[in-house]
Design an enzyme around this catalytic site. Sequence first.
Site, mmCIF file in Angstrom:
data_model
loop_
_atom_site.group_PDB
_atom_site.id
_atom_site.type_symbol
_atom_site.label_atom_id
_atom_site.label_comp_id
_atom_site.label_asym_id
_atom_site.label_seq_id
_atom_site.Cartn_x
_atom_site.Cartn_y
_atom_site.Cartn_z
ATOM 1 N N HIS A 86 1.056 -9.232 4.943
ATOM 2 C CA HIS A 86 -0.121 -8.316 4.951
ATOM 3 C C HIS A 86 -0.707 -8.449 3.682
ATOM 4 C CE1 HIS A 86 -1.905 -4.328 6.791
ATOM 5 N NE2 HIS A 86 -2.698 -4.592 5.661
ATOM 6 N N GLU B 230 -4.717 -0.786 14.034
ATOM 7 C CA GLU B 230 -5.646 -0.097 13.146
ATOM 8 C C GLU B 230 -6.774 0.663 13.797
ATOM 9 O OE1 GLU B 230 -6.165 -1.777 9.219
ATOM 10 O OE2 GLU B 230 -4.271 -2.856 9.228
ATOM 11 N N TYR C 197 -12.694 -0.721 13.581
ATOM 12 C CA TYR C 197 -13.430 0.618 12.765
ATOM 13 C C TYR C 197 -14.593 0.858 13.030
ATOM 14 C CZ TYR C 197 -9.139 0.456 9.818
ATOM 15 O OH TYR C 197 -7.810 0.331 9.574
ATOM 16 N N GLN D 136 0.798 -1.078 0.167
ATOM 17 C CA GLN D 136 0.010 -0.085 -0.197
ATOM 18 C C GLN D 136 0.717 1.166 0.098
ATOM 19 O OE1 GLN D 136 -2.611 -1.571 3.275
ATOM 20 N NE2 GLN D 136 -3.870 -0.424 2.357
ATOM 21 N N ARG E 170 4.285 0.983 12.561
ATOM 22 C CA ARG E 170 3.811 -0.269 12.094
ATOM 23 C C ARG E 170 4.061 -0.409 10.674
ATOM 24 N NH1 ARG E 170 -1.705 -2.727 10.927
ATOM 25 N NH2 ARG E 170 -1.044 -5.110 11.045
ATOM 26 N N ASN F 168 -1.616 -10.358 8.893
ATOM 27 C CA ASN F 168 -2.642 -9.337 9.223
ATOM 28 C C ASN F 168 -4.009 -9.719 8.759
ATOM 29 O OD1 ASN F 168 -3.136 -6.188 9.472
ATOM 30 N ND2 ASN F 168 -4.179 -6.737 7.542
ATOM 31 N N GLU F 169 -5.064 -9.843 9.691
ATOM 32 C CA GLU F 169 -6.279 -9.846 9.376
ATOM 33 C C GLU F 169 -6.694 -11.317 8.670
ATOM 34 O OE1 GLU F 169 -8.223 -5.358 9.145
ATOM 35 O OE2 GLU F 169 -7.771 -6.550 7.394
ATOM 36 N N ASN G 297 -7.660 -4.765 14.807
ATOM 37 C CA ASN G 297 -7.920 -3.569 13.812
ATOM 38 C C ASN G 297 -9.353 -3.401 13.998
ATOM 39 O OD1 ASN G 297 -5.407 -3.846 12.947
ATOM 40 N ND2 ASN G 297 -5.965 -4.740 10.968
#
Length: 514
Positions: free
Chosen positions: A144, A401, A333, A45, A100, A189-190, A331
């Site tokens: 990731h 996050e 949101y 990213q 991170r 990640n996730e 993470n």
Amino acid sequence: MMRTVALIVLSNLAFGSVSVLGGDSYSRQDFPSGFIFGSGTSAYQVEGAASEDGRTPSVWDTFTHQGFVNGDTGDVAADGYHKYKEDVQLMVQTGLDAYRFSISWPRLLPNGRGAVNPKGLQYYNNLINELISHGIQPHVTLFHYDHPQVLEDEYGGWLSRKIVKDFTDFADVCFREFGDRVSYWTTLNEPNVYIIGGYDTGLSPPRRCSPPFGSNCTKGNSSTEPYLVAHHILMAHGSAVRLYREKYQGKQVGHIGINLLVFGYVPLTNSPEDVVATQRAKDFFTGLFMNPLLFGDYPDTVKKNAGLRLPAFSNYESELVKGSFDFVGVNYYYTLAIKDNSEALKTEHRDFTADMAIELFHQISDHAYSSPQSSMRSWGLQLVLEDFKQAYGNPPIYIHENGQRSPRNSSLEDISRVKFLHLNIWSLLDAVRNGSNARGYFTWSFLDVFEFFDGYKSSYGLYYVDRDDLELKRYPKFSAHWFSHFLKGGNVSSDQVIQLATSSSPVSDKHFFQ
């Protein structure tokens, strides 16, 4: 180019006078000593330089070059590969404790295994050294979403148990080369999102799915592959953690964990069906990974609903995974209201979502901040942390996050993002005061980066990246000033708002934050 903007910040910034309108306030001094505050990005990213210095394609390169993300790619992204020194200076000026980031597997090991790419090794050494020399802790994620395309082509990537060894060998290189300076490692990640997007709906790479659960896929099995991949991910995670503990942790004295996307879940109504469905959502989305990590087996609800499609743990596998974390990265949101959909279980052919048998009725705390109802965001993160405390023994947690989505070309006066961050950090403080073992908080994201689901159409960054400028100059948003004020010890309040004088210099200018 966005060069001139009226900025708003909280009290005691040097740019303007203070206007305190009252209300509750807090500062970072209210958090425990040693509590970490930072921000983050990920390799695909932010780095760009997609085909430079020996890097080979990841599955995300393949996916974006097929046009699946609005035609956008991470070929250039925010050019972090070349601009890392400038970005570290921004981190210093902002006052971050930690940064991170993730390591691009195909940049470090272009063939997925074997020879290390010296240019990739040099880049990550340079980045880590730059962070350390400026007093910023590197928090490193190994995976990731971006495994090498060559491994996907060779044996199907995460569909094959072969990836357990290859991932462990990749981790070994990272621990060996960087572990003398990196004290915080996250394996993946996730993975709970990854198995759905990549292997059920096909909305993300490697774009595997089957009808009627996903569309536009040329291969896959939505009924079985999400569970198979989850199992291999747990094996790879457990294997990497065992390696770290046996070979490196004693002398490097670091910490290793895994990361999950976690929602706050509340039943849509007080009906027994919706209450049970809410727990079922937690079991499938969080418990699928947390239960094996704590207890060595999947939740009973998942085993019952998935049946033989869910791989069973052998004794060896159970012992490998059980206890294989020093912390959990979370993470968060928003919070979801859950409605029961047990009718889905009557269907013979089911996918992961149908096995969960819920309807995600609506988002209680969506990305957009508006209206008095959004005050509910102030308890969503606290709800998540309370769940971890009650269900999973209150493990050490880092909020990896937390951020708010906005259109990329929206104003730099991202007041709604500041309100979002303020309320979530306030919620985090309440959870810590109530006994949560949370130990750190990272905003997503430090810069405007390539976002996985809509490319450059939206942004989460504290800093705007001007994509119309050949140098991709960075500019501070209101949220960057607010977060910096908080990090440097200032009190913050939901009612404190100050109008600043016009700024006409890019954020990279040496006078920024003076």
